[in-house]
Design a protein around this motif. Structure first.
Motif, PDB file in Angstrom:
ATOM      1  N   ASP A  23       0.929  -1.196  -0.120  1.00 44.75           N
ATOM      2  CA  ASP A  23      -0.136  -0.076   0.050  1.00 44.75           C
ATOM      3  C   ASP A  23       0.937   1.234  -0.051  1.00 44.75           C
ATOM      4  O   ASP A  23       2.123   1.386   0.101  1.00 44.75           O
ATOM      5  N   GLU A  24       0.368   2.462  -0.241  1.00 41.89           N
ATOM      6  CA  GLU A  24       1.056   3.505  -0.576  1.00 41.89           C
ATOM      7  C   GLU A  24       1.770   4.192   1.055  1.00 41.89           C
ATOM      8  O   GLU A  24       2.656   5.134   0.770  1.00 41.89           O
ATOM      9  N   PHE A  25       1.473   3.788   2.004  1.00 38.13           N
ATOM     10  CA  PHE A  25       1.870   4.001   3.316  1.00 38.13           C
ATOM     11  C   PHE A  25       3.128   3.098   3.687  1.00 38.13           C
ATOM     12  O   PHE A  25       3.596   2.887   4.846  1.00 38.13           O
ATOM     13  N   GLU A  26       3.477   1.950   2.788  1.00 42.25           N
ATOM     14  CA  GLU A  26       4.625   0.916   3.054  1.00 42.25           C
ATOM     15  C   GLU A  26       5.788   1.712   3.311  1.00 42.25           C
ATOM     16  O   GLU A  26       6.309   2.722   2.638  1.00 42.25           O
ATOM     17  N   ASP A  27       6.779   1.270   4.120  1.00 50.16           N
ATOM     18  CA  ASP A  27       8.018   1.827   4.323  1.00 50.16           C
ATOM     19  C   ASP A  27       8.891   1.682   3.041  1.00 50.16           C
ATOM     20  O   ASP A  27       9.237   0.298   2.827  1.00 50.16           O
ATOM     21  N   PRO A  28       9.407   2.574   2.303  1.00 43.98           N
ATOM     22  CA  PRO A  28      10.234   2.315   0.972  1.00 43.98           C
ATOM     23  C   PRO A  28      11.476   1.494   1.440  1.00 43.98           C
ATOM     24  O   PRO A  28      11.965   0.832   0.481  1.00 43.98           O
ATOM     25  N   THR A  29      11.952   1.579   2.604  1.00 44.42           N
ATOM     26  CA  THR A  29      13.196   0.880   3.155  1.00 44.42           C
ATOM     27  C   THR A  29      12.978  -0.624   2.813  1.00 44.42           C
ATOM     28  O   THR A  29      13.881  -1.277   2.599  1.00 44.42           O
ATOM     29  N   THR A  30      11.676  -0.948   2.953  1.00 42.72           N
ATOM     30  CA  THR A  30      11.609  -2.530   2.794  1.00 42.72           C
ATOM     31  C   THR A  30      11.644  -3.024   1.343  1.00 42.72           C
ATOM     32  O   THR A  30      12.413  -4.111   1.265  1.00 42.72           O
ATOM     33  N   MET A  31      11.029  -2.038   0.571  1.00 43.82           N
ATOM     34  CA  MET A  31      11.220  -2.439  -0.765  1.00 43.82           C
ATOM     35  C   MET A  31      12.646  -2.573  -1.210  1.00 43.82           C
ATOM     36  O   MET A  31      13.244  -3.267  -2.295  1.00 43.82           O
ATOM     37  N   VAL A  32      13.431  -1.481  -0.862  1.00 43.98           N
ATOM     38  CA  VAL A  32      14.871  -1.342  -1.225  1.00 43.98           C
ATOM     39  C   VAL A  32      15.507  -2.605  -0.735  1.00 43.98           C
ATOM     40  O   VAL A  32      16.367  -3.064  -1.469  1.00 43.98           O
ATOM     41  N   SER A  33      15.292  -3.032   0.504  1.00 43.50           N
ATOM     42  CA  SER A  33      15.922  -4.180   1.038  1.00 43.50           C
ATOM     43  C   SER A  33      15.651  -5.409   0.244  1.00 43.50           C
ATOM     44  O   SER A  33      16.289  -6.399  -0.112  1.00 43.50           O
ATOM     45  N   LEU A  34      14.446  -5.416  -0.081  1.00 43.98           N
ATOM     46  CA  LEU A  34      14.122  -6.850  -1.230  1.00 43.98           C
ATOM     47  C   LEU A  34      14.719  -6.652  -2.368  1.00 43.98           C
ATOM     48  O   LEU A  34      15.184  -7.715  -3.084  1.00 43.98           O
ATOM     49  N   VAL A  35      14.833  -5.336  -3.235  1.00 40.22           N
ATOM     50  CA  VAL A  35      15.574  -5.599  -4.224  1.00 40.22           C
ATOM     51  C   VAL A  35      17.115  -6.023  -4.021  1.00 40.22           C
ATOM     52  O   VAL A  35      17.564  -6.734  -4.879  1.00 40.22           O
ATOM     53  N   LEU A  36      17.806  -5.417  -2.906  1.00 41.44           N
ATOM     54  CA  LEU A  36      19.166  -5.884  -2.690  1.00 41.44           C
ATOM     55  C   LEU A  36      19.139  -7.336  -2.515  1.00 41.44           C
ATOM     56  O   LEU A  36      20.159  -7.808  -2.717  1.00 41.44           O
ATOM     57  N   ALA A  37      18.290  -7.704  -1.693  1.00 44.29           N
ATOM     58  CA  ALA A  37      18.133  -9.355  -1.199  1.00 44.29           C
ATOM     59  C   ALA A  37      18.235 -10.216  -2.465  1.00 44.29           C
ATOM     60  O   ALA A  37      19.041 -11.056  -2.535  1.00 44.29           O
ATOM     61  N   PHE A  38      17.464  -9.715  -3.456  1.00 49.03           N
ATOM     62  CA  PHE A  38      17.218 -10.470  -4.725  1.00 49.03           C
ATOM     63  C   PHE A  38      18.500 -10.309  -5.518  1.00 49.03           C
ATOM     64  O   PHE A  38      19.113 -11.325  -5.817  1.00 49.03           O
ATOM     65  N   ILE A  39      19.058  -9.127  -5.618  1.00 46.35           N
ATOM     66  CA  ILE A  39      20.634  -9.216  -6.211  1.00 46.35           C
ATOM     67  C   ILE A  39      21.692  -9.895  -5.669  1.00 46.35           C
ATOM     68  O   ILE A  39      22.320 -10.657  -6.272  1.00 46.35           O
ATOM     69  N   ARG A  40      21.662  -9.810  -4.323  1.00 48.84           N
ATOM     70  CA  ARG A  40      22.824 -10.363  -3.566  1.00 48.84           C
ATOM     71  C   ARG A  40      22.587 -12.076  -3.482  1.00 48.84           C
ATOM     72  O   ARG A  40      23.630 -12.737  -3.289  1.00 48.84           O
ATOM     73  N   GLU A  41      21.285 -12.463  -3.336  1.00 49.82           N
ATOM     74  CA  GLU A  41      21.082 -13.777  -3.019  1.00 49.82           C
ATOM     75  C   GLU A  41      21.263 -14.658  -4.497  1.00 49.82           C
ATOM     76  O   GLU A  41      20.954 -15.967  -4.428  1.00 49.82           O
ATOM     77  N   SER A  42      21.274 -14.054  -5.719  1.00 50.66           N
ATOM     78  CA  SER A  42      21.202 -14.518  -6.865  1.00 50.66           C
ATOM     79  C   SER A  42      22.666 -15.475  -7.292  1.00 50.66           C
ATOM     80  O   SER A  42      23.651 -14.863  -6.935  1.00 50.66           O
TER      81      SER A  42
END
Length: 303
Positions: free
Chosen positions: A145-164
């Motif tokens: 939702d629009e009130f989600e903490d953006p840092t969560t999405m950032v960490s998800l992108v970084l996790a995907f990149i680093r765990e590949s």
């Protein structure tokens, strides 16, 4: 002697009386035995006191429980984090060839968070990140939702990149980028374009989307304090030079992104002007580049 009841006791007594009244109005008397029975739909399993005194889970405990439940549903056909890009595509867990977590997070960040100060430098909540990872890995539908903490999405992108397992660049692509470390600024764009053309097509597309997104973040650097150099250090410290080159020159290296965004400014009369994403203020870029170069030279002198 009358004992004065506390307000809490009074409220509890009132709730019990209400419950008794509810029971009487929603029950019937068995004519054969003369006993009072509840209808099946309204039969209570706990007393009012038991319900009132039942321990409530706090938000953290609730999230931990959700993580455990989601992990129980993970199968080889649904798992995304830590999987190769080819396997993810074969599982059909992509949108236009972009893995679901990357697509969803970039789309959210482009729409809601490009001005967020420290974007990609400040990590998200570990529990929230683990929850979303588990939801993606078990095949649940994920909505932000629009009130989600953006840092969560950032960490998800970084996790995907680093765990590949083979890096998002592919194994051969990673080696190629390593060979370009230390390349001069005026040569990096051409060499990157030539090198990235040798990446597997699925990796070219994914890397392009990530770099266009990071470019959009860097274009909001006045607000978010995140230049291309800062972003490169956060994403891939060991490949900071080539990654920075991709962020700054993505318009020359990659096709236009699937996940679109644009920059809007205002002219002298107050009318909005929409710019293509790759247009930048060259004078401002040169000033930032000079500052970053000076900082790097000072660090070398300290070493």
């Amino acid at each position: 002697m009358k004992i004065k009841k506390s307000k809490q006791d009074a409220l509890r007594t009132k709730s019990e009386k209400d419950a008794v009244s509810f029971e009487r109005s929603n029950s019937f008397t068995d004519e054969t035995t003369g006993t009072r029975k509840f209808s099946n739909l309204l039969k209570r399993t706990k007393s009012v006191k038991e319900v009132n005194n039942a321990p409530q889970k706090n938000p953290m405990e609730k999230k931990m429980h959700e993580i455990e439940q989601a992990k129980l549903k993970i199968t080889p056909q649904t798992k995304l984090f830590g999987e190769s890009l080819v396997d993810i595509i074969s599982k059909k867990r992509t949108i236009h060839g972009i893995p679901l977590p990357v697509y969803d997070c970039i789309a959210y960040l482009n729409d809601h968070a490009l001005d967020e100060e420290g974007l990609y430098r400040i990590p998200g909540s570990k529990v929230s990140v683990e929850l979303y990872k588990a939801k993606y890995d078990c095949g649940d539908d994920v909505m932000f939702d629009e009130f989600e903490d953006p840092t969560t999405m950032v960490s998800l992108v970084l996790a995907f990149i680093r765990e590949s397992p083979e890096t998002v660049f592919s194994r051969s692509g990673y080696e190629l980028l390593q060979s370009l470390r230390g390349t001069e600024e005026n040569e990096i764009a051409d060499k990157l374009k030539e090198g990235i053309a040798t990446f597997p097509p699925e990796n070219q597309k994914l890397v392009g989307e990530i770099m266009w997104h990071l470019h959009a973040v860097s274009c909001h650097r006045i607000a978010n304090k995140m230049s291309a150099a800062n972003l490169a250090m956060c994403i891939y410290p060991t490949l900071a030079g080539p990654v920075r080159g991709m962020i700054q020159n993505c318009a020359e290296i990659f096709p236009l992104p699937i996940i679109r965004t644009s920059l809007v400014s205002v002219d002298e009369e107050g009318n909005p002007i929409v710019h293509p994403l790759h247009l930048q203020n060259q004078e401002e870029d040169n000033e930032i580049l000079k500052t970053e170069t000076d900082d790097q030279e000072q660090e070398k002198e300290k070493e």
